[in-house]
Design a protein around this motif. Structure first.
Motif, PDB file in Angstrom:
ATOM      1  N   GLU A   1      21.975  60.772  24.119  1.00  0.00           N
ATOM      2  CA  GLU A   1      22.093  60.655  22.665  1.00  0.00           C
ATOM      3  C   GLU A   1      23.552  60.693  22.216  1.00  0.00           C
ATOM      4  OE1 GLU A   1      19.749  59.988  20.574  1.00  0.00           O
ATOM      5  OE2 GLU A   1      18.024  60.155  21.937  1.00  0.00           O
ATOM      6  N   GLU A   2      24.287  61.674  22.744  1.00  0.00           N
ATOM      7  CA  GLU A   2      25.679  61.816  22.313  1.00  0.00           C
ATOM      8  C   GLU A   2      26.536  60.656  22.795  1.00  0.00           C
ATOM      9  OE1 GLU A   2      27.654  65.552  22.599  1.00  0.00           O
ATOM     10  OE2 GLU A   2      25.766  66.661  22.672  1.00  0.00           O
ATOM     11  N   ALA A   3      26.350  60.259  24.047  1.00  0.00           N
ATOM     12  CA  ALA A   3      27.131  59.145  24.578  1.00  0.00           C
ATOM     13  C   ALA A   3      26.801  57.847  23.836  1.00  0.00           C
ATOM     14  CB  ALA A   3      26.871  58.979  26.068  1.00  0.00           C
ATOM     15  N   ALA A   4      25.517  57.629  23.563  1.00  0.00           N
ATOM     16  CA  ALA A   4      25.101  56.421  22.854  1.00  0.00           C
ATOM     17  C   ALA A   4      25.691  56.381  21.445  1.00  0.00           C
ATOM     18  CB  ALA A   4      23.582  56.342  22.784  1.00  0.00           C
ATOM     19  N   LYS A   5      25.773  57.523  20.787  1.00  0.00           N
ATOM     20  CA  LYS A   5      26.334  57.584  19.441  1.00  0.00           C
ATOM     21  C   LYS A   5      27.800  57.166  19.445  1.00  0.00           C
ATOM     22  CE  LYS A   5      26.966  60.726  15.517  1.00  0.00           C
ATOM     23  NZ  LYS A   5      26.757  62.111  15.001  1.00  0.00           N
ATOM     24  N   VAL A   6      28.549  57.664  20.443  1.00  0.00           N
ATOM     25  CA  VAL A   6      29.965  57.300  20.525  1.00  0.00           C
ATOM     26  C   VAL A   6      30.123  55.809  20.802  1.00  0.00           C
ATOM     27  CG1 VAL A   6      32.100  57.606  21.834  1.00  0.00           C
ATOM     28  CG2 VAL A   6      30.696  59.600  21.249  1.00  0.00           C
TER      29      VAL A   6
END
Length: 403
Positions: free
Chosen positions: A232-237
């Motif tokens: 989730e966090e990597a995809a957001k960035v």
């Protein structure tokens, strides 16, 4: 798609990228490494006038015919000209002009003598020898003739190009817009250099290696940093760069382990093009599109990341930038060392190429980077190849090196 050949993987990536078409006009001092968007030619001769290559005196050489130390030629000195001055009168026969290096040779003169080889007293110049016409004489256009093509469209500008363009009076040049590249590494195990080394952690060499290599190739990547092992966090960035960059480049997270997050990231941010290329090292490379942005996710092993960057990413960046000079070059060479391993699949090993010979380092592990220092090529070993003996002729991929 998966398990593509290297050639098919590169071809597929090229189908989904576009050459930069935007044109910028930039100051000449900011144009180093940029790609010219149009041809440039000389608008005048350079130098623009006949000039002196030394400090001395100029006059009509014919006036010295038959003269010698016993019978010197004598001239009347009628003036002086330094570089940047301009003597706009003709120099009459029997007269001379003192001239400095770079000074324009006036009408009536066709030679220059060194000041240390003649004698000047007041307005009298004594020349104790004869001199041939056009001795020590630099012609207009001796460096560049009007109409000469200075640099062609698609040229990557070097310092020499910049100097030539400056000599012809160009204050600005039109260049292609920069390729927009973002680069990140994935992995909770990574630390940035400068942080204390903790148990179970390693320093993030991939980001520094590939960002530096991009700069060597003439690009200016945006450094995103380290992405956590969280989909989730990597995809957001990564999603935040959609359509903002031409290429988003990552290392790590592409295999089949618990924390290989890039598969999940791609599902959230775009469309997968392929996973796995039939080569070693770096086989589990992953590519995807995210709107107009192309994503290339490489192995986290340092040498694997380096090899697949050169073999997969560089050809794509060449197309986007229009700079074909950075493309790897394929040649044949003869091994000076043996390679004792059989290659079940296609393998690329680091090597040093020079003058038709190629030598190998001792270490070839995909996690080893130190043995790549000084290497300038890969040996391309076909699938199903046995051990390679000394003097074997092999296919070489030569890497672009800044001259």
């Amino acid at each position: 798609m998966q398990d593509l050949s290297l050639e098919k993987a590169v071809a597929l990536l090229k189908e989904h990228c576009h050459r930069v078409s935007a044109v910028e006009e930039v100051p000449l001092l900011q144009a180093l490494g940029r790609i010219l968007a149009e041809d440039y030619e000389a608008g005048f001769d350079n130098p623009p006038f006949d000039r002196s290559p030394l400090d001395g005196y100029t006059f009509a050489a014919e006036s010295t015919a038959g003269h010698s130390a016993d019978n010197p030629a004598v001239f009347k000195i009628i003036g002086e000209e330094c570089a940047g001055d301009f003597f706009d009168k003709a120099v009459p026969e029997g007269s001379a002009l003192r001239i400095m290096t770079g000074g324009a040779i006036p009408k009536g003169c066709n030679c220059v003598v060194r000041q240390e080889n003649v004698t000047a007293a007041g307005d009298k110049l004594t020349v104790p020898f004869s001199i041939a016409p056009y001795t020590n004489y630099c012609y207009a256009g001796e460096d560049i003739r009007k109409g000469t093509k200075l640099a062609k469209k698609g040229t990557k500008l070097t310092a020499a190009h910049i100097g030539v363009l400056a000599s012809m009076g160009f204050a600005t040049v039109k260049v292609l817009g920069n390729v927009r590249i973002a680069i990140a590494s994935t992995g909770d195990e990574l630390l940035q250099p400068g942080q204390p080394l903790a148990p179970g952690k390693i320093y993030n060499s991939n980001l520094y290696l590939l960002a530096s290599r991009l700069q060597e190739l003439g690009f200016s990547p945006e450094i995103v940093g380290i992405l956590p092992d969280d989909v989730e966090e990597a995809a957001k960035v990564i999603a935040g760069y959609k359509d903002r960059v031409d290429v988003f480049l990552t290392t790590g997270g592409v295999s089949v382990g618990k924390k290989d997050i890039m598969h999940g990231v791609v599902e959230k941010v775009g469309q997968r093009l392929f996973w796995r290329v039939s080569m070693k090292p770096g086989g589990p490379a992953l590519a995807y599109t995210m709107g107009d942005t192309l994503g290339i996710a490489l192995s986290g092993n340092p040498f694997a990341a380096y090899a697949t960057f050169e073999l997969i990413a560089v050809p794509v960046l060449s197309k986007i930038s229009g700079n074909e000079k950075i493309l790897p070059e394929r040649v044949q060479a003869v091994l000076t060392d043996e390679f004792p391993k059989a290659s079940k699949g296609r393998r690329f090993i680091r090597a040093y190429y020079e003058n038709g010979k190629v030598r190998l380092p001792e270490q070839h592990a995909s996690g080893s980077l130190f043995s790549a220092v000084g290497c300038n090529a890969f040996v391309d070993i076909p699938a199903g190849t046995g051990k390679l003996a000394k003097e074997t002729e092999v296919d070489i991929v030569r890497l672009y090196r800044v001259k």
